[in-house]
Design a protein around this motif. Structure first.
Motif, PDB file in Angstrom:
ATOM      1  N   ALA A 251       0.811  -1.215   0.000  1.00 38.41           N
ATOM      2  CA  ALA A 251       0.000   0.000   0.000  1.00 38.41           C
ATOM      3  C   ALA A 251       0.847   1.269   0.000  1.00 38.41           C
ATOM      4  CB  ALA A 251      -0.917  -0.011   1.221  1.00 38.41           C
ATOM      5  N   LEU A 252       2.077   1.168   0.499  1.00 37.85           N
ATOM      6  CA  LEU A 252       2.902   2.368   0.682  1.00 37.85           C
ATOM      7  C   LEU A 252       3.117   3.171  -0.604  1.00 37.85           C
ATOM      8  CD1 LEU A 252       4.659   4.094   2.640  1.00 37.85           C
ATOM      9  CD2 LEU A 252       6.511   2.466   2.263  1.00 37.85           C
ATOM     10  N   PRO A 253       3.590   2.558  -1.697  1.00 36.76           N
ATOM     11  CA  PRO A 253       3.793   3.369  -2.906  1.00 36.76           C
ATOM     12  C   PRO A 253       2.482   3.910  -3.479  1.00 36.76           C
ATOM     13  CG  PRO A 253       4.722   1.147  -3.174  1.00 36.76           C
ATOM     14  CD  PRO A 253       3.983   1.157  -1.898  1.00 36.76           C
ATOM     15  N   ARG A 263       8.155  10.980  -4.870  1.00 43.40           N
ATOM     16  CA  ARG A 263       9.584  11.282  -4.963  1.00 43.40           C
ATOM     17  C   ARG A 263      10.246  11.311  -3.592  1.00 43.40           C
ATOM     18  NH1 ARG A 263      13.071  13.839  -8.711  1.00 43.40           N
ATOM     19  NH2 ARG A 263      11.943  12.869 -10.404  1.00 43.40           N
ATOM     20  N   PRO A 264       9.693  12.004  -2.576  1.00 38.35           N
ATOM     21  CA  PRO A 264      10.308  11.928  -1.236  1.00 38.35           C
ATOM     22  C   PRO A 264      10.362  10.501  -0.702  1.00 38.35           C
ATOM     23  CG  PRO A 264       8.565  13.599  -1.253  1.00 38.35           C
ATOM     24  CD  PRO A 264       8.578  12.974  -2.596  1.00 38.35           C
ATOM     25  N   LEU A 265       9.320   9.701  -0.991  1.00 34.79           N
ATOM     26  CA  LEU A 265       9.335   8.318  -0.514  1.00 34.79           C
ATOM     27  C   LEU A 265      10.473   7.551  -1.167  1.00 34.79           C
ATOM     28  CD1 LEU A 265       8.098   6.003   1.118  1.00 34.79           C
ATOM     29  CD2 LEU A 265       6.691   5.454  -0.886  1.00 34.79           C
ATOM     30  N   TYR A 266      10.647   7.768  -2.457  1.00 34.19           N
ATOM     31  CA  TYR A 266      11.743   7.099  -3.166  1.00 34.19           C
ATOM     32  C   TYR A 266      13.071   7.366  -2.474  1.00 34.19           C
ATOM     33  CZ  TYR A 266      15.409   6.337  -6.572  1.00 34.19           C
ATOM     34  OH  TYR A 266      16.576   5.945  -7.167  1.00 34.19           O
ATOM     35  N   TYR A 267      13.340   8.650  -2.207  1.00 35.80           N
ATOM     36  CA  TYR A 267      14.606   9.003  -1.559  1.00 35.80           C
ATOM     37  C   TYR A 267      14.691   8.402  -0.159  1.00 35.80           C
ATOM     38  CZ  TYR A 267      15.657  12.445  -5.191  1.00 35.80           C
ATOM     39  OH  TYR A 267      15.928  13.078  -6.363  1.00 35.80           O
ATOM     40  N   ALA A 268      13.584   8.492   0.578  1.00 32.82           N
ATOM     41  CA  ALA A 268      13.586   7.996   1.952  1.00 32.82           C
ATOM     42  C   ALA A 268      13.971   6.518   1.987  1.00 32.82           C
ATOM     43  CB  ALA A 268      12.216   8.191   2.585  1.00 32.82           C
ATOM     44  N   ALA A 286      10.773  -1.488  -6.563  1.00 28.56           N
ATOM     45  CA  ALA A 286      10.459  -1.593  -7.998  1.00 28.56           C
ATOM     46  C   ALA A 286       9.256  -0.731  -8.356  1.00 28.56           C
ATOM     47  CB  ALA A 286      10.199  -3.050  -8.365  1.00 28.56           C
ATOM     48  N   ALA A 287       8.257  -0.703  -7.443  1.00 25.56           N
ATOM     49  CA  ALA A 287       7.050   0.087  -7.707  1.00 25.56           C
ATOM     50  C   ALA A 287       7.372   1.573  -7.810  1.00 25.56           C
ATOM     51  CB  ALA A 287       6.023  -0.147  -6.602  1.00 25.56           C
ATOM     52  N   LEU A 288       8.501   1.970  -7.251  1.00 26.43           N
ATOM     53  CA  LEU A 288       8.864   3.392  -7.286  1.00 26.43           C
ATOM     54  C   LEU A 288       9.882   3.689  -8.383  1.00 26.43           C
ATOM     55  CD1 LEU A 288       9.212   3.948  -3.440  1.00 26.43           C
ATOM     56  CD2 LEU A 288       7.493   4.998  -4.914  1.00 26.43           C
ATOM     57  N   ALA A 289      10.205   2.682  -9.156  1.00 23.82           N
ATOM     58  CA  ALA A 289      11.275   2.859 -10.152  1.00 23.82           C
ATOM     59  C   ALA A 289      10.995   3.993 -11.123  1.00 23.82           C
ATOM     60  CB  ALA A 289      11.501   1.557 -10.914  1.00 23.82           C
ATOM     61  N   ALA A 292      11.846   7.469  -9.915  1.00 20.68           N
ATOM     62  CA  ALA A 292      13.257   7.785  -9.663  1.00 20.68           C
ATOM     63  C   ALA A 292      13.730   8.862 -10.634  1.00 20.68           C
ATOM     64  CB  ALA A 292      14.098   6.527  -9.813  1.00 20.68           C
ATOM     65  N   PRO A 293      14.541   9.791 -10.182  1.00 18.82           N
ATOM     66  CA  PRO A 293      15.059  10.816 -11.085  1.00 18.82           C
ATOM     67  C   PRO A 293      16.073  10.214 -12.048  1.00 18.82           C
ATOM     68  CG  PRO A 293      16.089  10.999  -8.942  1.00 18.82           C
ATOM     69  CD  PRO A 293      15.080   9.920  -8.815  1.00 18.82           C
ATOM     70  N   VAL A 294      16.392  10.964 -13.094  1.00 16.81           N
ATOM     71  CA  VAL A 294      17.391  10.482 -14.053  1.00 16.81           C
ATOM     72  C   VAL A 294      18.742  10.351 -13.365  1.00 16.81           C
ATOM     73  CG1 VAL A 294      16.219  11.400 -16.063  1.00 16.81           C
ATOM     74  CG2 VAL A 294      17.828  12.858 -14.817  1.00 16.81           C
ATOM     75  N   TRP A 295      19.604   9.564 -14.006  1.00 17.44           N
ATOM     76  CA  TRP A 295      20.850   9.200 -13.353  1.00 17.44           C
ATOM     77  C   TRP A 295      21.685  10.379 -12.845  1.00 17.44           C
ATOM     78  CZ3 TRP A 295      25.912  10.174 -14.820  1.00 17.44           C
ATOM     79  CH2 TRP A 295      26.872   9.534 -14.031  1.00 17.44           C
ATOM     80  N   PRO A 296      21.894  11.447 -13.612  1.00 22.06           N
ATOM     81  CA  PRO A 296      22.727  12.546 -13.082  1.00 22.06           C
ATOM     82  C   PRO A 296      22.150  13.151 -11.803  1.00 22.06           C
ATOM     83  CG  PRO A 296      22.356  12.852 -15.432  1.00 22.06           C
ATOM     84  CD  PRO A 296      21.454  11.739 -14.991  1.00 22.06           C
ATOM     85  N   VAL A 297      20.823  13.322 -11.772  1.00 19.90           N
ATOM     86  CA  VAL A 297      20.188  13.888 -10.573  1.00 19.90           C
ATOM     87  C   VAL A 297      20.356  12.940  -9.399  1.00 19.90           C
ATOM     88  CG1 VAL A 297      18.018  14.665  -9.551  1.00 19.90           C
ATOM     89  CG2 VAL A 297      18.526  15.174 -11.946  1.00 19.90           C
TER      90      VAL A 297
END
Lengths: 370, 300
Positions: A251-253, A263-268, A286-289, A292-297
């Motif tokens: 349920a989280l994502p 986005r904050p959840l991804y980082y967390a 995976a559900a948050l993939a 995710a920001p692009v690789w440089p970010v």
């Protein structure tokens, strides 16, 4: 540069058995800066390895826990006083952050220190809440007109209110992010899902998932990260505790997406796993993939937060630390308000604020009865 | 190894680099400072104190001149492992700042003790605690007593151990102010008093060395004996008056730095100390008379 012994021990308390006296010296220093001394002791005790702590270090761990325990008592009292003050309004009062952890008896309350109490109320009831608090002895800081506008027009909270006698502070929020921020998590949804505190009618806490999301959002929208390691540890403990409930990880994502907080959840989750080895299931990541920001970010964020989420101690600083700190500061402000508001605001803070505050102080002094 | 084993140059060099690990009673403090005048003051005030191994310190502190304030309107700053608890002071007050900083470290972090804002001295295994607001002559009296047979535990911070109620010693320099500096110079010519610092918030300040014996015996704790509230008043005879224990407890509650943090343990420690101590108010105008009264107290 030295190792981050605090994160190491929080991940793996048994590592305490390998520490020499100088390791303990460094650990106490790092943990004190991170505000995690007391929590470390509780973790070591939980795993039955506190006996390996040399008495010189134990003194400091125990002293910190003494303080934390006292503060928990004070916060619980404060929550009760707030409930008493606001019960007449019929407004649902949701405790946030530390006060919520204590009153809901969560493991994230262990060894935690507190500075003030944060509550969330419906925006429409703000005037009523503010009045009720004033009647019960809290008063707004007599800030100048600029600060009043900053809080009331732009931010997600009214200016902090201090109790005249106890000296404690309450921050009254109507949202978890500022009005001016890019992300708009719905306060109505948060309030609707809030959970009653048993035995304390009128006081609530956010639902478990929302509590995690709030913690993640607060951490990754903050420009000031001195409590970063502690906040991430809170998140780790919340995730470990709630993660045992069926359906939580699935349920989280979904809830994050609903509240615009993916986005904050991804980082967390990313940094909790890296720093504290939080057991996040691969499916959840995976559900948050796609958030995710692009690789440089991502690489830049890693560079910033790897440093800012470790204890802010000189033993863990490197050449990149000042830049990382500046980037986090700018990012925090950037997320709070758009450039057309941010730049004048930063200008005011840098050059005009002190003078305006001094003028306000003078004005208050003149108003005092002789 | 004692501090005095290092030459001034060696001490200055060490403090500038890795620092020194200074033991004062139950506390080890790692001190670093690039300021040569502070190094000199440490060398003088802590000559008899021991240097400890670098693998452990309770507190890591620095005194330094903040950025760009080394010479122009020179300032000094105290940092506790990167945290700065006080505003900077003029550079001339740097050693006084260090001393206040060391007090701050103990008062805010040593919670296995009840830390009372009071002087503490020992005689015959028993401690006299001398609480007093600034300006009551406590430090002068304390400085006089330690040169007449009393051992210095501490000038500012009475440490009551929570585990057994005994008092621990820090044996750190005594802070003398204004006229008491000359008074003590005359009273005890053998006293070692450091350089005077003028224009501090408390006036002129100088640091009196803890007598060597107080330092050698710093690990000896003391049992509670007496609590005496001194007050210097011109022209009065030296006199002890019994003081209400209840009032004394209330005073401790207000004047122990960590009383509220310790909760019930703080209350119990304060109550136990007061229960087993004779509690008195003490007025005096003449130091010799005062010493005589304390002699009688110790003999009883």
């Amino acid at each position: 540069m030295h190792r981050d012994l605090v994160s190491l021990l929080l991940r793996d308390p048994e590592a305490a058995t390998t520490f020499g006296l100088s390791d303990w010296d460094l650990l106490v220093r790092q943990a004190r800066r991170a505000g995690l001394l007391a929590r470390l002791l509780t973790r070591l005790r939980q795993r039955g390895v506190a006996g390996h702590v040399p008495e010189q270090a134990l003194l400091h761990l125990e002293s910190a826990l003494t303080i934390a325990d006292r503060q928990a008592v004070a916060v619980a009292w404060e929550a009760r006083m707030l409930r008493q003050a606001l019960s007449g309004t019929g407004v649902p009062v949701v405790l946030l952050k530390g006060a919520a952890y204590v009153m809901a008896r969560l493991s994230a309350a262990l060894g935690r220190t507190f500075s003030d109490v944060d509550i969330l109320v419906p925006e429409a009831s703000l005037p009523e809440v503010e009045s009720a608090l004033m009647l019960a002895g809290w008063h707004g800081d007599r800030r100048n007109a600029y600060d009043q506008r900053y809080y009331r027009d732009w931010m997600h909270e009214i200016p902090p209110m201090q109790h005249w006698h106890r000296g404690t502070t309450v921050d009254v929020h109507h949202a978890i992010l500022p009005r001016t921020a890019r992300l708009k998590p719905s306060s109505e949804k948060l309030l609707a899902a809030a959970v009653d505190l048993p035995g304390l009618p009128g006081l609530k806490v956010l639902s478990p998932i929302d509590m995690v999301l709030h913690s993640a959002t607060h951490l990754f929208h903050n420009e000031e990260l001195s409590m970063g390691p502690r906040d991430l540890s809170d998140l780790d403990l919340l995730l470990r505790q709630f993660g045992e409930e069926a359906g939580f990880w699935r349920a989280l994502p979904n809830r994050a997406a609903e509240l615009d907080l993916s986005r904050p959840l991804y980082y967390a989750l990313r940094y909790a796993v890296r720093q504290y080895a939080t057991p996040v299931p691969p499916n959840t990541m995976a559900a948050l993939a796609d958030v995710a920001p692009v690789w440089p970010v991502r690489a830049m964020m890693d560079g910033i937060y790897r440093r800012m989420l470790a204890p802010h101690h000189e033993s863990l600083e490197d050449r990149g630390t000042p830049l990382a700190s500046l980037c986090a500061y700018v990012r925090g402000h950037w997320l709070r308000m758009p450039p057309r508001l941010l730049l004048p605001h930063l200008f005011y803070k840098a050059f005009l604020a002190e003078r305006a505050e001094a003028k306000q102080e003078k004005k208050i002094g003149a108003e005092r009865p002789r | 190894m004692k501090v005095s084993a290092l030459s001034n140059t060696q001490l200055t060099h060490r403090l500038c680099g890795e620092g020194i690990w200074l033991r004062t009673g139950p506390v080890v403090t790692h001190i670093q400072t690039p300021l040569p005048e502070v190094a000199e003051a440490i060398g003088q005030s802590y000559a008899h104190h021991e240097l400890s191994d670098p693998d452990w310190a309770d507190f890591h502190v620095r005194v330094y001149a903040p950025f760009l304030r080394g010479h122009w309107r020179a300032q000094s700053q105290f940092a506790f492992d990167g945290y700065i608890p006080f505003k900077p002071l003029p550079r001339a007050h740097a050693f006084a700042l260090l001393e206040w900083g060391l007090n701050w470290c103990v008062a805010n972090h040593l919670h296995n003790h009840l830390v009372i804002h009071a002087a503490a001295l020992e005689r015959g295994g028993r401690a006299v605690v001398l609480p007093a607001p600034p300006g009551s002559g406590k430090s002068t009296l304390c400085a006089a007593l330690i040169h007449r047979g009393w051992r210095l535990l501490s000038d500012e911070l009475s440490l009551v151990r929570l585990s057994d109620g005994r008092l621990s010693a820090l044996a750190r320099p005594v802070n003398l102010k204004n006229t008491s500096i000359d008074i003590i110079r005359n009273f005890a010519p053998e006293a070692v008093i450091g350089r005077e610092t003028h224009d501090t918030s408390k006036g002129t300040v100088a640091h009196l060395n803890a007598p060597p014996e107080s330092v050698f015996r710093q690990d000896e704790t003391a049992a509670p004996g007496w609590v005496v509230f001194p007050k210097w008043q011109a022209g009065v005879p030296a006199e002890l008056k019994t003081r209400s224990k209840a009032r004394t407890l209330l005073h401790f509650a207000d004047n122990a730095f960590n009383y509220s943090q310790l909760g019930s343990a703080g209350f119990r420690a304060a109550a136990a100390l007061i229960d087993t101590s004779g509690c008195y108010d003490f007025t005096y105008s003449n130091l010799d008379e005062a010493i005589a009264v304390f002699e009688q107290l110790a003999a009883a």
